[in-house]
Design a protein around this motif. Structure first.
Motif, PDB file in Angstrom:
ATOM      1  N   ASN A  36       0.842  -1.191   0.000  1.00  0.00           N
ATOM      2  CA  ASN A  36       0.000   0.000   0.000  1.00  0.00           C
ATOM      3  C   ASN A  36       0.876   1.240   0.000  1.00  0.00           C
ATOM      4  O   ASN A  36       1.923   1.277   0.651  1.00  0.00           O
ATOM      5  CB  ASN A  36      -0.917   0.015   1.229  1.00  0.00           C
ATOM      6  CG  ASN A  36      -2.110   0.922   1.042  1.00  0.00           C
ATOM      7  OD1 ASN A  36      -2.955   0.669   0.182  1.00  0.00           O
ATOM      8  ND2 ASN A  36      -2.212   1.980   1.838  1.00  0.00           N
ATOM      9  N   GLU A  38       0.153   4.278   1.172  1.00  0.00           N
ATOM     10  CA  GLU A  38       0.025   5.097   2.369  1.00  0.00           C
ATOM     11  C   GLU A  38       0.145   4.242   3.619  1.00  0.00           C
ATOM     12  O   GLU A  38      -0.253   3.073   3.620  1.00  0.00           O
ATOM     13  CB  GLU A  38      -1.330   5.817   2.379  1.00  0.00           C
ATOM     14  CG  GLU A  38      -1.568   6.718   1.178  1.00  0.00           C
ATOM     15  CD  GLU A  38      -0.641   7.918   1.171  1.00  0.00           C
ATOM     16  OE1 GLU A  38      -0.211   8.344   2.262  1.00  0.00           O
ATOM     17  OE2 GLU A  38      -0.342   8.425   0.068  1.00  0.00           O
ATOM     18  N   PRO A  39       0.660   4.800   4.731  1.00  0.00           N
ATOM     19  CA  PRO A  39       0.818   4.013   5.955  1.00  0.00           C
ATOM     20  C   PRO A  39      -0.456   3.829   6.760  1.00  0.00           C
ATOM     21  O   PRO A  39      -0.500   3.013   7.678  1.00  0.00           O
ATOM     22  CB  PRO A  39       1.838   4.837   6.759  1.00  0.00           C
ATOM     23  CG  PRO A  39       1.590   6.243   6.325  1.00  0.00           C
ATOM     24  CD  PRO A  39       1.244   6.150   4.862  1.00  0.00           C
ATOM     25  N   GLN A  60      -3.483   3.402  11.621  1.00  0.00           N
ATOM     26  CA  GLN A  60      -2.239   2.962  11.018  1.00  0.00           C
ATOM     27  C   GLN A  60      -2.378   1.499  10.596  1.00  0.00           C
ATOM     28  O   GLN A  60      -2.823   0.661  11.370  1.00  0.00           O
ATOM     29  CB  GLN A  60      -1.088   3.108  12.006  1.00  0.00           C
ATOM     30  CG  GLN A  60      -0.759   4.551  12.370  1.00  0.00           C
ATOM     31  CD  GLN A  60      -0.133   5.287  11.190  1.00  0.00           C
ATOM     32  OE1 GLN A  60       0.904   4.914  10.687  1.00  0.00           O
ATOM     33  NE2 GLN A  60      -0.802   6.352  10.760  1.00  0.00           N
ATOM     34  N   ARG A  73       4.170  -3.739   3.154  1.00  0.00           N
ATOM     35  CA  ARG A  73       5.174  -3.071   2.323  1.00  0.00           C
ATOM     36  C   ARG A  73       4.600  -1.725   1.882  1.00  0.00           C
ATOM     37  O   ARG A  73       3.642  -1.672   1.101  1.00  0.00           O
ATOM     38  CB  ARG A  73       5.512  -3.932   1.100  1.00  0.00           C
ATOM     39  CG  ARG A  73       6.532  -3.303   0.130  1.00  0.00           C
ATOM     40  CD  ARG A  73       7.913  -3.216   0.740  1.00  0.00           C
ATOM     41  NE  ARG A  73       8.879  -2.600  -0.166  1.00  0.00           N
ATOM     42  CZ  ARG A  73       9.608  -3.258  -1.084  1.00  0.00           C
ATOM     43  NH1 ARG A  73       9.471  -4.580  -1.209  1.00  0.00           N
ATOM     44  NH2 ARG A  73      10.473  -2.631  -1.839  1.00  0.00           N
ATOM     45  N   LEU A  74       5.171  -0.634   2.414  1.00  0.00           N
ATOM     46  CA  LEU A  74       4.712   0.697   2.046  1.00  0.00           C
ATOM     47  C   LEU A  74       5.408   1.105   0.758  1.00  0.00           C
ATOM     48  O   LEU A  74       6.578   1.501   0.761  1.00  0.00           O
ATOM     49  CB  LEU A  74       5.003   1.683   3.170  1.00  0.00           C
ATOM     50  CG  LEU A  74       4.264   1.430   4.485  1.00  0.00           C
ATOM     51  CD1 LEU A  74       4.669   2.456   5.530  1.00  0.00           C
ATOM     52  CD2 LEU A  74       2.756   1.439   4.280  1.00  0.00           C
ATOM     53  N   ASP A  91       9.457   2.827  -3.892  1.00  0.00           N
ATOM     54  CA  ASP A  91       9.378   3.444  -2.573  1.00  0.00           C
ATOM     55  C   ASP A  91      10.559   4.387  -2.384  1.00  0.00           C
ATOM     56  O   ASP A  91      11.309   4.655  -3.329  1.00  0.00           O
ATOM     57  CB  ASP A  91       9.327   2.387  -1.465  1.00  0.00           C
ATOM     58  CG  ASP A  91      10.507   1.418  -1.511  1.00  0.00           C
ATOM     59  OD1 ASP A  91      11.550   1.776  -2.103  1.00  0.00           O
ATOM     60  OD2 ASP A  91      10.390   0.310  -0.964  1.00  0.00           O
TER      61      ASP A  91
END
Length: 400
Positions: A36, A38-39, A60, A73-74, A91
């Motif tokens: 994604n 966004e966190p 979160q 996995r951001l 990233d």
């Protein structure tokens, strides 16, 4: 070697599927990764409220998936290679590739400009958290001006209606105009349409019906009939489009890029890829395509989960409901409309409006957030082991 399951997107569909798979499948056999950008979890259904100046919760994802053994996995998905079974991501560290054995594609949708000049450069939208915050900053600056400002909302779908009414109620010092291509609230029953018009009148919203927009400029909008509308902030809510990644990957998609799936949310062209939410072109139980909505994300997500678990563990795959029952529309914080539809997706004569409808809509949003934030609540604690070689039907073997 563990079976690698990769989930692309952690919206209403992706977060639910990932959490449910983690609870139902044994970690001794599976490895689940969620990708994604966004966190935090974005409440897509409430972004118009965020833009209007209200605060909304954003849990979160690390907390959402805590204790599930899910890897987060951001990163931003840049490509899918179904032949090599890898996903390319980008990233802050440069990105890389993630291999998968089963892929759940749930990247959702974004605002569609329909090729109208100036939309990308000059218009605001509420299709993502960053864009909603950008609109919020603009509205803040207009609210500080002595003369106020004009806000033009283009699009008379549910998003346009909710955005216009929310801004008008939250920022009474601004002039709000809603531009409708056809009749305002055309899909609603007669009573619901009347209720909507009364709400717009009460909030001081100017409604322009049967008006097409040909171009958006920094301080004005050009209409198809030659009319020029002044605008200090143009909000574009004229539909949604999906990410082009699926089409570029070679998956079978519709003309607008949604992944064509079978009854179990499995790609008809690539049997180890599933889709859920706005990215999936799924046919509902009424024989019509499911609309892009949070409800559809729930139905398609549950079906995809059952199919993945069933095929990997050799169990029978149950058909979950795929239905479209109606729309829940907020008209600010104290008013709303609940419009149910029949089996042909046509509005039923009766509707619910007013504070009770608003409370029900708020309850639905609260329930959706809670369910997403607790993806494994109420699921069986027993985790299924994978079958040595999941059975495939002759048709599936042919596809493979």
């Amino acid at each position: 070697m563990k079976h690698r399951i990769v989930v692309l997107g952690a919206g209403y569909a992706g977060a639910y599927v990932a959490g449910t798979l983690a609870r139902r499948l044994s970690p001794a056999d599976t490895e689940i990764t969620v990708v994604n950008a966004e966190p935090d979890f974005v409440q897509r259904l409430r972004l118009h409220q965020l833009a209007a100046g209200q605060e909304i919760e954003a849990p979160q994802l690390a907390d959402v998936f805590a204790g599930t053994a899910i890897r987060l996995r951001l990163a931003r998905v840049t490509a899918v290679d179904p032949e090599r079974r890898v996903v390319a991501v980008a990233d802050a560290d440069g990105g890389g590739e993630l291999g998968y054995d089963t892929l759940l594609y749930a990247l959702g949708s974004r605002g569609a400009d329909h090729g109208v000049p100036g939309v990308a450069e000059h218009a605001f939208d509420v299709a993502s958290r960053p864009s909603a915050l950008r609109l919020r900053e603009r509205l803040d600056s207009l609210s500080k001006r002595v003369e106020g400002g004009s806000v033009l909302v283009v699009g008379d779908g549910l998003t346009g209606i909710e955005t216009a009414t929310e801004i008008a109620e939250s920022r009474p010092g601004l002039s709000v105009t809603l531009v409708a291509r056809g009749e305002l609230g055309a899909p609603l029953a007669a009573g619901a349409r009347s209720h909507l018009r009364q709400a717009c009148d009460r909030l001081g919203i100017t409604v322009l019906e049967h008006t097409g927009v040909e171009a958006v400029e920094a301080t004005r909008v050009l209409c198809a009939d030659g009319t020029v509308l002044a605008s200090d902030a143009t909000v574009w809510t004229a539909g949604f489009a999906v990410n082009p990644i699926a089409a570029a990957s070679g998956l079978e998609v519709t003309e607008n890029g949604r992944i064509v799936v079978d009854r179990t949310m499995r790609s008809v062209s690539h049997p180890n890829i599933y889709a859920a939410g706005d990215s999936a072109y799924a046919i509902g139980d009424n024989g019509r395509p499911l609309p892009m909505s949070c409800a559809s994300a729930g139905y398609t997500g549950r079906q995809a989960t059952d199919a993945i678990v069933g095929r990997l563990t050799g169990r029978e795959i149950a058909n979950t409901k795929l239905e479209y029952v109606g729309n829940h529309i907020s008209l600010g914080r104290r008013d709303g409309i609940l419009q149910m539809v029949d089996g042909e997706a046509q509005a039923k004569p009766k509707y619910m409006g007013g504070r009770k409808a608003a409370r029900i809509k708020a309850g639905i949003l609260k329930m959706s957030l809670w369910a997403t934030s607790h993806p494994t609540f109420g699921l069986p604690k027993r985790k299924h082991r994978l079958a040595a070689a999941p059975d495939a039907s002759p048709a599936e073997k042919a596809i493979a």
